[in-house]
Design a protein around this motif. Structure first.
Motif, PDB file in Angstrom:
ATOM      1  N   CYS A  96      -5.081   6.591 -24.348  1.00  0.00           N
ATOM      2  CA  CYS A  96      -4.827   5.166 -24.545  1.00  0.00           C
ATOM      3  C   CYS A  96      -5.387   4.396 -23.341  1.00  0.00           C
ATOM      4  O   CYS A  96      -5.016   4.665 -22.202  1.00  0.00           O
ATOM      5  CB  CYS A  96      -3.323   4.944 -24.676  1.00  0.00           C
ATOM      6  SG  CYS A  96      -2.861   3.240 -25.006  1.00  0.00           S
ATOM      7  N   LEU A  97      -6.294   3.463 -23.588  1.00  0.00           N
ATOM      8  CA  LEU A  97      -6.891   2.663 -22.515  1.00  0.00           C
ATOM      9  C   LEU A  97      -6.137   1.366 -22.283  1.00  0.00           C
ATOM     10  O   LEU A  97      -6.267   0.748 -21.237  1.00  0.00           O
ATOM     11  CB  LEU A  97      -8.351   2.336 -22.853  1.00  0.00           C
ATOM     12  CG  LEU A  97      -9.292   3.516 -23.029  1.00  0.00           C
ATOM     13  CD1 LEU A  97     -10.683   3.021 -23.403  1.00  0.00           C
ATOM     14  CD2 LEU A  97      -9.335   4.369 -21.773  1.00  0.00           C
ATOM     15  N   GLU A  98      -5.403   0.946 -23.288  1.00  0.00           N
ATOM     16  CA  GLU A  98      -4.666  -0.316 -23.239  1.00  0.00           C
ATOM     17  C   GLU A  98      -3.389  -0.087 -24.043  1.00  0.00           C
ATOM     18  O   GLU A  98      -3.460   0.370 -25.174  1.00  0.00           O
ATOM     19  CB  GLU A  98      -5.539  -1.395 -23.876  1.00  0.00           C
ATOM     20  CG  GLU A  98      -4.937  -2.752 -24.005  1.00  0.00           C
ATOM     21  CD  GLU A  98      -5.875  -3.696 -24.753  1.00  0.00           C
ATOM     22  OE1 GLU A  98      -6.866  -4.131 -24.162  1.00  0.00           O
ATOM     23  OE2 GLU A  98      -5.610  -3.975 -25.942  1.00  0.00           O
ATOM     24  N   GLU A  99      -2.251  -0.378 -23.456  1.00  0.00           N
ATOM     25  CA  GLU A  99      -0.968  -0.153 -24.129  1.00  0.00           C
ATOM     26  C   GLU A  99      -1.031  -0.562 -25.593  1.00  0.00           C
ATOM     27  O   GLU A  99      -1.620  -1.588 -25.932  1.00  0.00           O
ATOM     28  CB  GLU A  99       0.121  -0.965 -23.422  1.00  0.00           C
ATOM     29  CG  GLU A  99       1.507  -0.730 -23.946  1.00  0.00           C
ATOM     30  CD  GLU A  99       2.548  -1.467 -23.145  1.00  0.00           C
ATOM     31  OE1 GLU A  99       3.338  -2.201 -23.742  1.00  0.00           O
ATOM     32  OE2 GLU A  99       2.555  -1.299 -21.907  1.00  0.00           O
ATOM     33  N   GLY A 100      -0.443   0.255 -26.452  1.00  0.00           N
ATOM     34  CA  GLY A 100      -0.528  -0.073 -27.868  1.00  0.00           C
ATOM     35  C   GLY A 100       0.443   0.711 -28.714  1.00  0.00           C
ATOM     36  O   GLY A 100       1.388   1.322 -28.212  1.00  0.00           O
ATOM     37  N   GLU A 101       0.170   0.695 -30.007  1.00  0.00           N
ATOM     38  CA  GLU A 101       0.954   1.438 -30.981  1.00  0.00           C
ATOM     39  C   GLU A 101       0.004   2.075 -31.979  1.00  0.00           C
ATOM     40  O   GLU A 101      -1.047   1.513 -32.287  1.00  0.00           O
ATOM     41  CB  GLU A 101       1.907   0.518 -31.750  1.00  0.00           C
ATOM     42  CG  GLU A 101       3.095   0.041 -30.966  1.00  0.00           C
ATOM     43  CD  GLU A 101       4.051  -0.759 -31.840  1.00  0.00           C
ATOM     44  OE1 GLU A 101       5.250  -0.434 -31.832  1.00  0.00           O
ATOM     45  OE2 GLU A 101       3.598  -1.694 -32.524  1.00  0.00           O
ATOM     46  N   VAL A 102       0.415   3.227 -32.472  1.00  0.00           N
ATOM     47  CA  VAL A 102      -0.339   3.904 -33.519  1.00  0.00           C
ATOM     48  C   VAL A 102       0.592   4.226 -34.668  1.00  0.00           C
ATOM     49  O   VAL A 102       1.807   4.362 -34.499  1.00  0.00           O
ATOM     50  CB  VAL A 102      -1.018   5.198 -33.007  1.00  0.00           C
ATOM     51  CG1 VAL A 102      -2.120   4.882 -32.021  1.00  0.00           C
ATOM     52  CG2 VAL A 102      -0.010   6.167 -32.401  1.00  0.00           C
ATOM     53  N   ILE A 103       0.008   4.328 -35.841  1.00  0.00           N
ATOM     54  CA  ILE A 103       0.725   4.753 -37.037  1.00  0.00           C
ATOM     55  C   ILE A 103       0.247   6.171 -37.324  1.00  0.00           C
ATOM     56  O   ILE A 103      -0.964   6.415 -37.444  1.00  0.00           O
ATOM     57  CB  ILE A 103       0.441   3.796 -38.209  1.00  0.00           C
ATOM     58  CG1 ILE A 103       0.864   2.362 -37.830  1.00  0.00           C
ATOM     59  CG2 ILE A 103       1.157   4.268 -39.461  1.00  0.00           C
ATOM     60  CD1 ILE A 103       0.455   1.299 -38.842  1.00  0.00           C
ATOM     61  N   CYS A 104       1.181   7.104 -37.390  1.00  0.00           N
ATOM     62  CA  CYS A 104       0.863   8.531 -37.459  1.00  0.00           C
ATOM     63  C   CYS A 104       1.034   9.070 -38.876  1.00  0.00           C
ATOM     64  O   CYS A 104       1.981   8.707 -39.571  1.00  0.00           O
ATOM     65  CB  CYS A 104       1.800   9.308 -36.541  1.00  0.00           C
ATOM     66  SG  CYS A 104       1.953   8.643 -34.871  1.00  0.00           S
ATOM     67  N   LEU A 105       0.133   9.964 -39.260  1.00  0.00           N
ATOM     68  CA  LEU A 105       0.188  10.598 -40.567  1.00  0.00           C
ATOM     69  C   LEU A 105      -0.179  12.066 -40.425  1.00  0.00           C
ATOM     70  O   LEU A 105      -1.217  12.395 -39.836  1.00  0.00           O
ATOM     71  CB  LEU A 105      -0.794   9.909 -41.531  1.00  0.00           C
ATOM     72  CG  LEU A 105      -0.849  10.430 -42.962  1.00  0.00           C
ATOM     73  CD1 LEU A 105       0.474  10.171 -43.694  1.00  0.00           C
ATOM     74  CD2 LEU A 105      -2.004   9.793 -43.712  1.00  0.00           C
ATOM     75  N   THR A 106       0.655  12.958 -40.951  1.00  0.00           N
ATOM     76  CA  THR A 106       0.353  14.384 -40.910  1.00  0.00           C
ATOM     77  C   THR A 106      -0.630  14.738 -42.026  1.00  0.00           C
ATOM     78  O   THR A 106      -0.753  14.001 -43.016  1.00  0.00           O
ATOM     79  CB  THR A 106       1.617  15.249 -41.088  1.00  0.00           C
ATOM     80  OG1 THR A 106       2.134  15.045 -42.406  1.00  0.00           O
ATOM     81  CG2 THR A 106       2.676  14.927 -40.041  1.00  0.00           C
ATOM     82  N   LEU A 107      -1.275  15.877 -41.884  1.00  0.00           N
ATOM     83  CA  LEU A 107      -2.184  16.357 -42.929  1.00  0.00           C
ATOM     84  C   LEU A 107      -1.404  16.633 -44.214  1.00  0.00           C
ATOM     85  O   LEU A 107      -1.852  16.279 -45.315  1.00  0.00           O
ATOM     86  CB  LEU A 107      -2.923  17.614 -42.468  1.00  0.00           C
ATOM     87  CG  LEU A 107      -3.913  18.208 -43.462  1.00  0.00           C
ATOM     88  CD1 LEU A 107      -5.012  17.204 -43.812  1.00  0.00           C
ATOM     89  CD2 LEU A 107      -4.516  19.497 -42.914  1.00  0.00           C
ATOM     90  N   GLU A 108      -0.244  17.236 -44.088  1.00  0.00           N
ATOM     91  CA  GLU A 108       0.580  17.523 -45.265  1.00  0.00           C
ATOM     92  C   GLU A 108       0.933  16.229 -46.011  1.00  0.00           C
ATOM     93  O   GLU A 108       0.825  16.158 -47.239  1.00  0.00           O
ATOM     94  CB  GLU A 108       1.862  18.238 -44.827  1.00  0.00           C
ATOM     95  CG  GLU A 108       2.772  18.623 -45.956  1.00  0.00           C
ATOM     96  CD  GLU A 108       4.062  19.291 -45.470  1.00  0.00           C
ATOM     97  OE1 GLU A 108       5.019  19.283 -46.269  1.00  0.00           O
ATOM     98  OE2 GLU A 108       4.119  19.783 -44.336  1.00  0.00           O
ATOM     99  N   SER A 109       1.309  15.185 -45.269  1.00  0.00           N
ATOM    100  CA  SER A 109       1.645  13.900 -45.896  1.00  0.00           C
ATOM    101  C   SER A 109       0.419  13.264 -46.530  1.00  0.00           C
ATOM    102  O   SER A 109       0.491  12.699 -47.627  1.00  0.00           O
ATOM    103  CB  SER A 109       2.249  12.952 -44.863  1.00  0.00           C
ATOM    104  OG  SER A 109       3.511  13.422 -44.451  1.00  0.00           O
ATOM    105  N   ARG A 110      -0.702  13.365 -45.852  1.00  0.00           N
ATOM    106  CA  ARG A 110      -1.958  12.808 -46.378  1.00  0.00           C
ATOM    107  C   ARG A 110      -2.310  13.463 -47.708  1.00  0.00           C
ATOM    108  O   ARG A 110      -2.656  12.786 -48.680  1.00  0.00           O
ATOM    109  CB  ARG A 110      -3.064  13.038 -45.338  1.00  0.00           C
ATOM    110  CG  ARG A 110      -4.396  12.422 -45.657  1.00  0.00           C
ATOM    111  CD  ARG A 110      -5.379  12.919 -44.575  1.00  0.00           C
ATOM    112  NE  ARG A 110      -6.430  11.985 -44.300  1.00  0.00           N
ATOM    113  CZ  ARG A 110      -7.532  11.851 -45.035  1.00  0.00           C
ATOM    114  NH1 ARG A 110      -7.706  12.577 -46.112  1.00  0.00           N
ATOM    115  NH2 ARG A 110      -8.454  10.986 -44.699  1.00  0.00           N
ATOM    116  N   GLU A 111      -2.222  14.782 -47.736  1.00  0.00           N
ATOM    117  CA  GLU A 111      -2.555  15.531 -48.947  1.00  0.00           C
ATOM    118  C   GLU A 111      -1.572  15.217 -50.081  1.00  0.00           C
ATOM    119  O   GLU A 111      -1.982  15.072 -51.235  1.00  0.00           O
ATOM    120  CB  GLU A 111      -2.585  17.031 -48.655  1.00  0.00           C
ATOM    121  CG  GLU A 111      -3.692  17.459 -47.695  1.00  0.00           C
ATOM    122  CD  GLU A 111      -5.080  17.163 -48.206  1.00  0.00           C
ATOM    123  OE1 GLU A 111      -5.355  17.399 -49.401  1.00  0.00           O
ATOM    124  OE2 GLU A 111      -5.915  16.676 -47.421  1.00  0.00           O
TER     125      GLU A 111
END
Length: 187
Positions: A96-111
């Motif tokens: 992370c270069l600048e404070e932030g937020e991410v939305i995470c998704l697992t491979l199992e959830s994606r599938e």
């Protein structure tokens, strides 16, 4: 999560009920400046959609030289995709270069989402295709253009990154020295 919905609906329209189901597969994570989401050797559990902040995806060669593969900003996806899809140890880092937020998704959830909702399968396919196209364009630019052309394309494609990312990192991404970038930046 409203940002996620808008992001999906750029490609596939979804109902309120569908979105309630879709968002149950995602998690939000706050990230501090200089925090790593992935280290080389890690198990890669997630792909990330940038909600805010700026991230760099890079790898280190055997001599410790850093190679930046991607910068990611709002609404961009990132991961060590080889490790993510092959379920192998990471070869990349994400910082992370600048404070932030991410939305995470697992491979199992994606599938599971792709299998259950055609709209999400379509969304993921379009996103993956666009990412592949961008990667091919980047490789072509690195192989067949001079530093001036690479800088001009970067400035045209990512003007906000020019203001937010340190020049040293932009030079690294473009495959030029910091001094060369300074000369190009003055033109």
């Amino acid at each position: 999560m409203e940002q996620l919905r808008k992001h999906i609906e750029e490609i596939s329209s979804i109902s309120d009920e569908e979105f309630e189901y879709i968002k149950s597969f995602f998690a939000v994570k706050k990230v501090r400046k200089h925090q790593y989401l992935i280290h080389q050797g890690d198990e890669v559990k997630y792909e990330f959609l940038v909600k805010s902040g700026i991230f760099k995806v890079f790898y280190l060669d055997s001599q410790g030289k850093e190679y930046i593969v991607q910068f990611a900003q709002e609404n961009w996806w990132m991961s060590d995709y080889y490790a993510f899809f092959k379920q192998q140890s990471a070869e990349m880092y994400i910082e992370c270069l600048e404070e932030g937020e991410v939305i995470c998704l697992t491979l199992e959830s994606r599938e599971k989402l792709a299998a259950e909702l055609h709209k999400m399968e379509h969304f993921f396919r379009i996103k993956l295709s666009n990412g592949y196209i961008a990667l091919q364009q980047r490789i072509k630019l690195l192989l067949s253009s001079n530093p001036q052309q690479r800088y001009e394309e970067f400035a045209k494609s990512y003007p906000s990154l020019l203001q937010k990312v340190p020049k040293k990192l932009i030079a690294e991404y473009l495959g030029v020295s910091r001094e060369t970038l300074s000369r190009l930046y003055q033109h």
